[in-house]
Motif scaffolding. Structure first.
Motif, PDB file in Angstrom:
ATOM      1  N   ASP A  91      48.827  48.708  33.373  1.00  0.00           N
ATOM      2  CA  ASP A  91      49.609  47.458  33.361  1.00  0.00           C
ATOM      3  C   ASP A  91      49.784  47.135  34.835  1.00  0.00           C
ATOM      4  OD1 ASP A  91      50.110  47.351  30.998  1.00  0.00           O
ATOM      5  OD2 ASP A  91      51.856  48.956  30.793  1.00  0.00           O
ATOM      6  N   ARG A  92      49.754  45.773  35.112  1.00  0.00           N
ATOM      7  CA  ARG A  92      50.047  45.295  36.383  1.00  0.00           C
ATOM      8  C   ARG A  92      50.907  44.321  36.325  1.00  0.00           C
ATOM      9  NH1 ARG A  92      44.726  43.090  38.728  1.00  0.00           N
ATOM     10  NH2 ARG A  92      44.458  41.949  36.659  1.00  0.00           N
ATOM     11  N   THR A  93      51.749  44.066  37.498  1.00  0.00           N
ATOM     12  CA  THR A  93      52.779  42.921  37.365  1.00  0.00           C
ATOM     13  C   THR A  93      52.400  42.038  38.442  1.00  0.00           C
ATOM     14  OG1 THR A  93      54.502  44.608  36.957  1.00  0.00           O
ATOM     15  CG2 THR A  93      55.263  42.409  37.767  1.00  0.00           C
ATOM     16  N   PRO A  94      52.432  40.702  38.153  1.00  0.00           N
ATOM     17  CA  PRO A  94      51.950  39.500  38.921  1.00  0.00           C
ATOM     18  C   PRO A  94      53.079  39.333  39.954  1.00  0.00           C
ATOM     19  CG  PRO A  94      51.558  38.921  36.687  1.00  0.00           C
ATOM     20  CD  PRO A  94      52.504  40.362  36.804  1.00  0.00           C
ATOM     21  N   SER A 150      54.790  46.169  33.471  1.00  0.00           N
ATOM     22  CA  SER A 150      55.274  47.197  33.327  1.00  0.00           C
ATOM     23  C   SER A 150      54.724  48.259  34.271  1.00  0.00           C
ATOM     24  CB  SER A 150      54.810  47.796  32.155  1.00  0.00           C
ATOM     25  OG  SER A 150      55.341  49.069  31.776  1.00  0.00           O
ATOM     26  N   ALA A 151      55.059  49.332  34.054  1.00  0.00           N
ATOM     27  CA  ALA A 151      54.572  50.513  35.389  1.00  0.00           C
ATOM     28  C   ALA A 151      53.658  51.551  34.713  1.00  0.00           C
ATOM     29  CB  ALA A 151      55.841  51.297  35.403  1.00  0.00           C
ATOM     30  N   VAL A 152      53.284  52.320  35.616  1.00  0.00           N
ATOM     31  CA  VAL A 152      52.241  53.367  35.385  1.00  0.00           C
ATOM     32  C   VAL A 152      52.817  54.764  35.474  1.00  0.00           C
ATOM     33  CG1 VAL A 152      50.007  54.233  35.988  1.00  0.00           C
ATOM     34  CG2 VAL A 152      50.455  51.762  35.970  1.00  0.00           C
ATOM     35  N   GLY A 153      52.592  55.474  34.525  1.00  0.00           N
ATOM     36  CA  GLY A 153      53.127  56.866  34.587  1.00  0.00           C
ATOM     37  C   GLY A 153      52.175  57.822  33.917  1.00  0.00           C
ATOM     38  N   VAL A 185      37.964  52.048  34.629  1.00  0.00           N
ATOM     39  CA  VAL A 185      39.460  51.668  34.492  1.00  0.00           C
ATOM     40  C   VAL A 185      39.568  50.096  34.542  1.00  0.00           C
ATOM     41  CG1 VAL A 185      41.349  51.576  36.161  1.00  0.00           C
ATOM     42  CG2 VAL A 185      39.598  53.323  36.412  1.00  0.00           C
ATOM     43  N   LEU A 186      40.373  49.826  33.341  1.00  0.00           N
ATOM     44  CA  LEU A 186      40.545  48.496  32.983  1.00  0.00           C
ATOM     45  C   LEU A 186      42.050  48.264  33.225  1.00  0.00           C
ATOM     46  CD1 LEU A 186      38.609  48.477  29.682  1.00  0.00           C
ATOM     47  CD2 LEU A 186      37.619  48.566  31.899  1.00  0.00           C
ATOM     48  N   LEU A 187      42.119  46.794  33.891  1.00  0.00           N
ATOM     49  CA  LEU A 187      43.262  46.307  34.397  1.00  0.00           C
ATOM     50  C   LEU A 187      43.889  45.239  33.488  1.00  0.00           C
ATOM     51  CD1 LEU A 187      42.426  46.611  38.188  1.00  0.00           C
ATOM     52  CD2 LEU A 187      44.029  48.396  36.971  1.00  0.00           C
ATOM     53  N   ALA A 188      45.252  45.450  33.152  1.00  0.00           N
ATOM     54  CA  ALA A 188      45.715  44.484  32.372  1.00  0.00           C
ATOM     55  C   ALA A 188      46.522  43.440  33.108  1.00  0.00           C
ATOM     56  CB  ALA A 188      46.413  44.956  30.967  1.00  0.00           C
ATOM     57  N   GLN A 189      47.362  42.621  32.319  1.00  0.00           N
ATOM     58  CA  GLN A 189      48.553  41.998  33.241  1.00  0.00           C
ATOM     59  C   GLN A 189      49.809  42.047  32.267  1.00  0.00           C
ATOM     60  OE1 GLN A 189      47.615  38.073  35.446  1.00  0.00           O
ATOM     61  NE2 GLN A 189      45.497  38.304  35.203  1.00  0.00           N
ATOM     62  N   TRP A 224      55.000  55.352  44.820  1.00  0.00           N
ATOM     63  CA  TRP A 224      53.386  54.673  44.862  1.00  0.00           C
ATOM     64  C   TRP A 224      53.479  53.171  44.361  1.00  0.00           C
ATOM     65  CZ3 TRP A 224      49.260  58.786  43.283  1.00  0.00           C
ATOM     66  CH2 TRP A 224      49.094  59.723  44.095  1.00  0.00           C
ATOM     67  N   VAL A 225      52.689  52.364  45.260  1.00  0.00           N
ATOM     68  CA  VAL A 225      52.666  50.880  44.838  1.00  0.00           C
ATOM     69  C   VAL A 225      50.869  50.841  44.931  1.00  0.00           C
ATOM     70  CG1 VAL A 225      52.769  48.707  45.810  1.00  0.00           C
ATOM     71  CG2 VAL A 225      54.625  50.118  45.490  1.00  0.00           C
ATOM     72  N   VAL A 226      50.360  50.273  44.470  1.00  0.00           N
ATOM     73  CA  VAL A 226      49.014  49.953  44.307  1.00  0.00           C
ATOM     74  C   VAL A 226      48.946  48.274  44.138  1.00  0.00           C
ATOM     75  CG1 VAL A 226      46.655  49.708  43.266  1.00  0.00           C
ATOM     76  CG2 VAL A 226      47.985  51.897  43.072  1.00  0.00           C
ATOM     77  N   LEU A 227      48.171  47.789  45.210  1.00  0.00           N
ATOM     78  CA  LEU A 227      47.974  46.321  45.221  1.00  0.00           C
ATOM     79  C   LEU A 227      46.639  45.871  44.771  1.00  0.00           C
ATOM     80  CD1 LEU A 227      49.962  46.061  48.647  1.00  0.00           C
ATOM     81  CD2 LEU A 227      50.661  45.675  46.320  1.00  0.00           C
ATOM     82  N   THR A 228      46.520  44.827  44.003  1.00  0.00           N
ATOM     83  CA  THR A 228      45.326  44.047  43.673  1.00  0.00           C
ATOM     84  C   THR A 228      45.192  42.837  43.691  1.00  0.00           C
ATOM     85  OG1 THR A 228      45.785  43.840  41.068  1.00  0.00           O
ATOM     86  CG2 THR A 228      45.060  46.134  41.842  1.00  0.00           C
ATOM     87  N   VAL A 229      44.223  42.344  43.845  1.00  0.00           N
ATOM     88  CA  VAL A 229      44.104  40.787  44.131  1.00  0.00           C
ATOM     89  C   VAL A 229      42.755  40.458  43.187  1.00  0.00           C
ATOM     90  CG1 VAL A 229      43.179  39.089  45.719  1.00  0.00           C
ATOM     91  CG2 VAL A 229      44.564  41.054  46.718  1.00  0.00           C
TER      92      VAL A 229
END
Length: 323
Positions: free
Chosen positions: A220-223, A208-211, A201-205, A81-86
Motif C-alpha cells: 500500500d502507498r498513500t499519495p 494504508s500502511a505497511v506492517g 515487489v508490486l506497489l498499489a495506491q 520508517w517512511v519510504v518515498l516513491t515517485v
C-alpha cells in the motif's frame, strides 16, 4: 518493591504493545512545483514542510529495498520508517524535486513510465536524467505504455511487459525488481504476469500502511500532494486481512457481497465503499460479511475496513473483456 515491579511490568507491556502496532508508511509523489496539474502536484514549499516534519519528528526515510528486506525476513517494521516513491518520471521531479531530496539526503524509488522516457516526451525525464537520479535513489518500473492494464487482452498485456522491461534493461543495464501499477489498478491477471516477468515487489495506491504480513505483491502507498494531511496519513495503521470475497471484480461486473477475515479481537468495525459511504459492521471471529441489496456496478471501487484503529484497503477494477 511491588510498585517498582508493577511499573516495570507495565512499561514492558507498553513497549511490547507498541511493537505490535509498528507500521511503516510508503508515500507516493508525481509532480513537483508544477501548478498546471494541481491534483498530482506538490509545491517546493509544501515538500520542504513535509521533509521537515519527518526530520523534526524522528521519522527515518529509508530506501524501499530496506523495507522490502525487512518484510522478506519477517522482521519487526519500525513505526517511524517512511519510504518515498515517485511515479512516472516527470521532468519536474528532475528539475524541482530531486534537488530537495538531495539536500535532505532522502532516498527515493522512481518508477519509470518507459515509453515516455524512451521516446523523450517533452514533459518527462530522459533515461540520461534517470541514470543521474539513480545516484541518489532506486529505479523501478511503471509499465511501458501506462495503460489501464486490467482491461487489456492477454496478448496486449504481454506485449506491454515485454517491450517495457526490454527497453528498461537496455537503458539501465539491469531488469527492474519494483513495479508500480499504472493508476493503481490491478487484479490477479496483472499480479501473475508481473511475477512471470521477474518483478518482485508490486506497489498499489491504496492509502494504508505497511506492517509485518504485508503482501509484497500489493504494498500500500498513500499519495502526497498539496493539501494532504500528513499527520493523518502517518496515523494510519496496517490491518492484516484476507479479502476472501471478491478477490477480483466479479466476471458479471456486480459486487453483491464482501467478506474480509482479520485476526482482530473485535465485535465491530467500519466498512466503506465508493458510492456507498461508511457503515458500522459486525465481526464474527474477526470476519466481516456485508451483502448489498443493490449490487455495486462501477468501473472502479475502493473499499476499506477499519478495525481497532487499523485499516485494510482494496481497489477493484472492472475488466472490460470479462465475459
Amino acid at each position: 518493591m511491588l510498585k517498582n515491579i508493577c511499573l516495570k511490568f507495565c512499561l514492558a507491556f507498553l513497549l511490547a504493545a507498541g511493537s505490535l502496532w509498528a507500521d511503516a508508511h510508503i508515500f507516493n509523489y508525481h509532480r513537483f512545483n508544477d501548478p498546471r496539474h494541481p491534483s498530482t502536484n506538490i509545491s517546493n514549499e509544501n515538500l520542504r514542510e513535509q521533509f521537515d516534519f519527518f526530520k523534526n519528528n524522528g521519522y527515518e526515510v529509508v530506501p524501499l529495498s530496506k523495507l522490502v528486506d525487512a518484510l522478506k525476513n519477517g522482521e519487526e517494521i519500525p513505526d517511524k520508517w517512511v519510504v518515498l516513491t515517485v511515479d512516472d518520471g516527470y521532468k519536474s521531479f528532475y528539475e524541482n524535486g530531486l534537488p530537495i531530496f538531495i539536500e535532505y539526503g532522502y532516498p527515493f524509488a522512481l518508477m519509470v513510465y518507459v515509453e515516455a522516457s524512451a521516446k523523450k516526451y517533452g514533459d518527462f525525464m530522459t533515461f540520461e536524467q534517470i541514470k543521474e537520479a539513480a545516484k541518489y535513489g532506486e529505479i523501478g518500473y511503471h509499465s511501458y505504455g501506462h495503460l489501464h492494464m486490467v482491461g487489456l487482452s492477454h496478448d496486449r498485456l504481454k506485449y506491454d511487459f515485454e517491450d517495457g522491461i526490454r527497453i528498461f534493461e537496455k537503458h539501465m543495464g539491469y531488469k527492474p525488481k519494483y513495479f508500480a501499477y499504472p493508476y493503481g489498478e490491478y487484479n490477479d491477471k496483472i499480479r501473475n504476469m508481473s511475477v512471470e516477468y521477474g518483478l518482485e515487489v508490486l506497489l498499489a495506491q491504496n492509502s494504508s500502511a505497511v506492517g509485518t504480513g504485508s503482501d509484497l505483491l500489493e504494498l500500500d502507498r498513500t499519495p502526497l500532494m498539496d493539501g494532504t494531511d500528513l499527520k493523518a496519513a502517518l496515523a494510519i495503521k496496517f490491518l492484516k486481512a484476507d479479502w476472501i470475497m471478491p478477490k477480483d471484480y466479479p466476471k458479471n461486473n456486480k459486487i453483491d457481497e464482501v467478506i474480509i477475515k482479520t485476526e482482530e479481537n473485535a465485535s465491530f468495525g467500519h466498512f466503506s465503499a465508493t458510492g456507498r459511504g461508511t457503515k458500522k459492521v459486525k465481526l464474527q471471529d474477526g470476519t466481516m460479511s456485508v451483502k448489498f441489496k443493490e449490487p455495486i456496478d462501477r468501473y472502479k471501487v475502493r473499499m476499506s475496513l477499519k478495525v481497532n484503529g487499523k485499516t485494510t484497503t482494496k481497489i477493484l477494477v472492472k475488466d472490460i473483456n470479462a465475459e
